[in-house]
Write a protein that holds these residues in place. Structure first.
Motif, mmCIF file in Angstrom:
data_model
loop_
_atom_site.group_PDB
_atom_site.id
_atom_site.type_symbol
_atom_site.label_atom_id
_atom_site.label_comp_id
_atom_site.label_asym_id
_atom_site.label_seq_id
_atom_site.Cartn_x
_atom_site.Cartn_y
_atom_site.Cartn_z
ATOM 1 N N LYS A 282 6.867 -22.809 -89.094
ATOM 2 C CA LYS A 282 7.330 -24.164 -88.796
ATOM 3 C C LYS A 282 8.849 -24.210 -88.851
ATOM 4 C CE LYS A 282 6.471 -28.924 -89.370
ATOM 5 N NZ LYS A 282 7.004 -29.365 -88.123
ATOM 6 N N VAL A 283 9.450 -24.567 -87.722
ATOM 7 C CA VAL A 283 10.896 -24.725 -87.645
ATOM 8 C C VAL A 283 11.205 -26.179 -87.983
ATOM 9 C CG1 VAL A 283 12.901 -24.692 -86.102
ATOM 10 C CG2 VAL A 283 11.116 -22.940 -85.891
ATOM 11 N N PRO A 284 12.100 -26.404 -88.921
ATOM 12 C CA PRO A 284 12.410 -27.797 -89.272
ATOM 13 C C PRO A 284 13.072 -28.514 -88.109
ATOM 14 C CG PRO A 284 13.930 -26.300 -90.345
ATOM 15 C CD PRO A 284 12.903 -25.453 -89.670
ATOM 16 N N GLU A 285 12.777 -29.785 -87.995
ATOM 17 C CA GLU A 285 13.400 -30.596 -86.962
ATOM 18 C C GLU A 285 14.809 -30.929 -87.436
ATOM 19 O OE1 GLU A 285 11.117 -33.664 -84.534
ATOM 20 O OE2 GLU A 285 12.128 -34.846 -86.074
ATOM 21 N N TRP A 286 15.815 -30.487 -86.711
ATOM 22 C CA TRP A 286 17.193 -30.706 -87.106
ATOM 23 C C TRP A 286 17.829 -31.719 -86.163
ATOM 24 C CZ3 TRP A 286 21.182 -28.884 -83.830
ATOM 25 C CH2 TRP A 286 20.754 -28.085 -82.773
ATOM 26 N N GLN A 287 18.955 -32.267 -86.557
ATOM 27 C CA GLN A 287 19.619 -33.307 -85.776
ATOM 28 C C GLN A 287 20.912 -32.789 -85.178
ATOM 29 O OE1 GLN A 287 20.099 -36.717 -88.313
ATOM 30 N NE2 GLN A 287 17.929 -37.212 -88.222
ATOM 31 N N PHE A 288 21.120 -33.140 -83.915
ATOM 32 C CA PHE A 288 22.311 -32.759 -83.176
ATOM 33 C C PHE A 288 23.021 -34.039 -82.770
ATOM 34 C CE2 PHE A 288 24.132 -31.010 -79.071
ATOM 35 C CZ PHE A 288 25.128 -30.279 -79.691
ATOM 36 N N ARG A 289 24.181 -34.295 -83.352
ATOM 37 C CA ARG A 289 24.935 -35.524 -83.087
ATOM 38 C C ARG A 289 25.973 -35.272 -81.996
ATOM 39 N NH1 ARG A 289 24.237 -39.420 -87.179
ATOM 40 N NH2 ARG A 289 22.900 -38.633 -88.830
ATOM 41 N N VAL A 290 25.932 -36.116 -80.967
ATOM 42 C CA VAL A 290 26.845 -35.989 -79.830
ATOM 43 C C VAL A 290 27.424 -37.358 -79.484
ATOM 44 C CG1 VAL A 290 25.643 -33.982 -78.876
ATOM 45 C CG2 VAL A 290 24.969 -36.264 -78.153
ATOM 46 N N GLU A 291 28.485 -37.358 -78.678
ATOM 47 C CA GLU A 291 29.112 -38.616 -78.276
ATOM 48 C C GLU A 291 28.216 -39.436 -77.358
ATOM 49 O OE1 GLU A 291 33.080 -38.485 -76.724
ATOM 50 O OE2 GLU A 291 33.699 -37.023 -78.224
ATOM 51 N N LYS A 292 27.513 -38.777 -76.433
ATOM 52 C CA LYS A 292 26.709 -39.484 -75.435
ATOM 53 C C LYS A 292 25.292 -38.914 -75.399
ATOM 54 C CE LYS A 292 30.829 -40.478 -72.800
ATOM 55 N NZ LYS A 292 31.562 -40.269 -71.572
ATOM 56 N N PRO A 293 24.468 -39.302 -76.366
ATOM 57 C CA PRO A 293 23.116 -38.725 -76.432
ATOM 58 C C PRO A 293 22.258 -39.039 -75.201
ATOM 59 C CG PRO A 293 23.376 -40.505 -78.021
ATOM 60 C CD PRO A 293 24.720 -40.249 -77.440
ATOM 61 N N GLU A 294 22.460 -40.209 -74.598
ATOM 62 C CA GLU A 294 21.663 -40.572 -73.424
ATOM 63 C C GLU A 294 21.956 -39.627 -72.255
ATOM 64 O OE1 GLU A 294 20.399 -44.764 -71.557
ATOM 65 O OE2 GLU A 294 21.751 -44.873 -73.279
ATOM 66 N N GLU A 295 23.228 -39.310 -72.070
ATOM 67 C CA GLU A 295 23.602 -38.395 -70.990
ATOM 68 C C GLU A 295 23.033 -36.993 -71.225
ATOM 69 O OE1 GLU A 295 27.759 -38.334 -70.000
ATOM 70 O OE2 GLU A 295 27.864 -40.533 -69.941
ATOM 71 N N LEU A 296 23.113 -36.517 -72.451
ATOM 72 C CA LEU A 296 22.566 -35.203 -72.758
ATOM 73 C C LEU A 296 21.054 -35.183 -72.566
ATOM 74 C CD1 LEU A 296 22.852 -32.286 -73.659
ATOM 75 C CD2 LEU A 296 22.849 -33.084 -76.035
#
Length: 123
Positions: free
Chosen positions: A71-85
Motif C-alpha cells: 500500500k502506497v500512502p496517498e500523498w499531497q502535491f500542492r500547486v498554484e493551479k490544481p485545476e489546470e494540472l
C-alpha cells in the motif's frame, strides 16, 4: 509537543517511496507532467526527486518476483493551479476525481498509485 521535540524534528528528512514496475514511464510522468524537474538521482533501479529541502520523492523499480502490491500512502502535491494540472493529466488519460473541497483532486499515476492535487495556498 515539547520545545525539545520540535528541535529534534527540525532537521528531519522525509521520503515518499513509491514502488513501480515501469520506471521509465513513471519517471516521465513525475518529471514532465507533474513538473518535478530533473531527478537528483537517476538510475536503472531508482529515481529521486527533491521536493523541497526536507522531502524527497523516490521511485523504486520492482521486478516481477517482488511484491508491488504494498500500500502506497496517498500523498499531497500542492500547486498554484490544481485545476489546470488536473485537466492536463486528464487530457493524457489519467484518472482524476474531483473531491468535495474546492480545487482538490485525487489522481492516479501510471501504475495507479494515488496522490492528491490541491492548491498550495490551502491549509
Amino acid at each position: 509537543m515539547r520545545k525539545s521535540d520540535t528541535a529534534i524534528m527540525s532537521n528531519e528528512q522525509f521520503e515518499i517511496v513509491i514502488p513501480v514496475r515501469n520506471l521509465d514511464s513513471c519517471r516521465a510522468f513525475y518529471r514532465g507532467l507533474l513538473g518535478l524537474g530533473n531527478p537528483v538521482f537517476d538510475s536503472n533501479f531508482q529515481v529521486e526527486f527533491q521536493l523541497d529541502n526536507r522531502a524527497t520523492l523516490i521511485l523504486q523499480k520492482i521486478t516481477d518476483g517482488q511484491d508491488g502490491q504494498a500500500k502506497v500512502p496517498e500523498w499531497q502535491f500542492r500547486v498554484e493551479k490544481p485545476e489546470e494540472l488536473s485537466k492536463l493529466l486528464h487530457s493524457y488519460g489519467f484518472r482524476i476525481e474531483a473531491l468535495n473541497r474546492r480545487n482538490t483532486f485525487r489522481c492516479l499515476d501510471p501504475e495507479n498509485n494515488p496522490f492528491i492535487i490541491l492548491n498550495q495556498t490551502d491549509a
